[in-house]
Design a protein around this motif. Sequence first.
Motif: not given
Length: 323
Positions: A103-118
Amino acid sequence: MITIIIPVFNVGKYIRECLESLFCQTYSNFELIIVNDGSTDNSLKIIKEYINEYSEKITLLNQENQGVSEARNLANNYIRGDYLIYIDPDDYLHPDYLKKLVLTIEKEKSDVAICGYEIFYDDIKGENYQKKYNVSVDFLDGIATAQMMMNLDLEGYLWNKLFRVSALKAKGIFFEKGRYIQDWYPVFKTLASMSKITFINESLYFYRQRSTSTVYKKSKKKVDDYYYACRQIIKKAELLDIDSKIIAKFRVATFLAIATDIYYINDVDIIDLYQFSFENGYTELIDNVSILKNREISFKQKIKLLLWRGHAFYKIPIVIKHR
């Protein structure tokens, strides 16, 4: 559709938890490519259970044991999705991991979406902790992201990054065979070439720490591969005209990490740790690095480097305390 690539080698203890978390995702438009890298335990048996249930979603590739890089490179030939992510078979996912990334990569029309982790610990001591990315702007370009990596504020992991396949210069990312540190430089080079990168300030991936992981191997090869990755990143950064003070900071930080790891190598007889570092070329990282006027380099790092140059680095236990 998302293409997910998982290389598998003797992870029978963990692969079920990984696959279960994947098939419980709130986003289901994905294909899964599993590469069985010559497993000799029950990994393949467990994988086949999931193929029986989700045959339309899983492609299984088999190869003789060649390592994680060759496994990923093989899977790259079978990508059909618009988006691509590589995950590890001993980790597991938040139920919204795929949904929030796509959803983030499509909404922002970005090339990469990066999330945090545990990070969580399995059979070794350690305190769980979360890593999030509180980026203050809507997106970063490739150079700013590469700079973030050189500041060691962003790691070169694959599994928290969703790539738009059309933005990759080749289908998938190429990995060099036989290296312990096999993702850091390819990720750096790939992100640096992107136009738009967005971040999700949530921990959506659960990264297992275990004693049998290559991350915990205390060997000269691991140090050599880390050094090799550092050199490749520095060469690329210089071509990108990244600020020389940030490159100097990266040189110091990574050399100090190497100096610490050398102390813990348990398969090499080291008589003189300083001579060992010099003979293997590691000290090249800090040759001609000026630290006094560089505000990018922390006071703590400056003290450690001065201790190294004064041949006192290994004499103070707190300095070489393992990271």
